[in-house]
Design a protein around this motif. Structure first.
Motif, mmCIF file in Angstrom:
data_model
loop_
_atom_site.group_PDB
_atom_site.id
_atom_site.type_symbol
_atom_site.label_atom_id
_atom_site.label_comp_id
_atom_site.label_asym_id
_atom_site.label_seq_id
_atom_site.Cartn_x
_atom_site.Cartn_y
_atom_site.Cartn_z
ATOM 1 N N SER A 13 0.806 -1.228 0.000
ATOM 2 C CA SER A 13 0.000 0.000 0.000
ATOM 3 C C SER A 13 0.836 1.273 0.000
ATOM 4 O O SER A 13 0.281 2.364 0.105
ATOM 5 C CB SER A 13 -0.932 0.002 1.212
ATOM 6 N N SER A 14 2.161 1.136 -0.101
ATOM 7 C CA SER A 14 3.017 2.325 -0.081
ATOM 8 C C SER A 14 4.353 1.989 -0.719
ATOM 9 O O SER A 14 4.600 0.865 -1.117
ATOM 10 C CB SER A 14 3.220 2.816 1.354
ATOM 11 N N ASP A 30 3.158 7.453 -0.236
ATOM 12 C CA ASP A 30 2.044 6.816 -0.928
ATOM 13 C C ASP A 30 2.355 6.527 -2.389
ATOM 14 O O ASP A 30 1.795 5.603 -2.978
ATOM 15 C CB ASP A 30 0.793 7.695 -0.844
ATOM 16 N N THR A 31 3.236 7.320 -2.995
ATOM 17 C CA THR A 31 3.600 7.140 -4.398
ATOM 18 C C THR A 31 5.115 7.111 -4.527
ATOM 19 O O THR A 31 5.847 7.533 -3.615
ATOM 20 C CB THR A 31 3.063 8.303 -5.265
#
Length: 73
Positions: A13-14, A30-31
């Motif tokens: 998720s990260s 996050d990206t």
């Protein structure tokens, strides 16, 4: 200017990033773009603190290289 190897890993998720030659200097975002920005800021801060404390800058002990391995079908 310093050139520092940074490893970026995609998790479930990260994204995580770390610099093998700078123990303890890590970032999570996050990206991929966010984690690249965060690790760059973390490294700049780390190197600035080393300079302020008149400590030696980092010694490069790790290298990375892609190696092509033939795989038969």
């Amino acid at each position: 200017m310093a050139r520092i190897l940074v490893i970026i890993e995609k998790g479930e998720s990260s994204y995580g990033a770390y610099a093998p030659n700078v123990p303890g200097c890590v970032a999570v975002g996050d990206t991929q773009e966010e984690v690249e920005t965060l690790i760059q800021e973390a490294l700049q801060t780390h190197l600035a603190l080393l300079q302020e404390e008149h400590l030696p800058l980092l010694e490069t002990t790790v290298a990375a290289k892609y190696i092509d391995i033939p795989i038969s079908a």
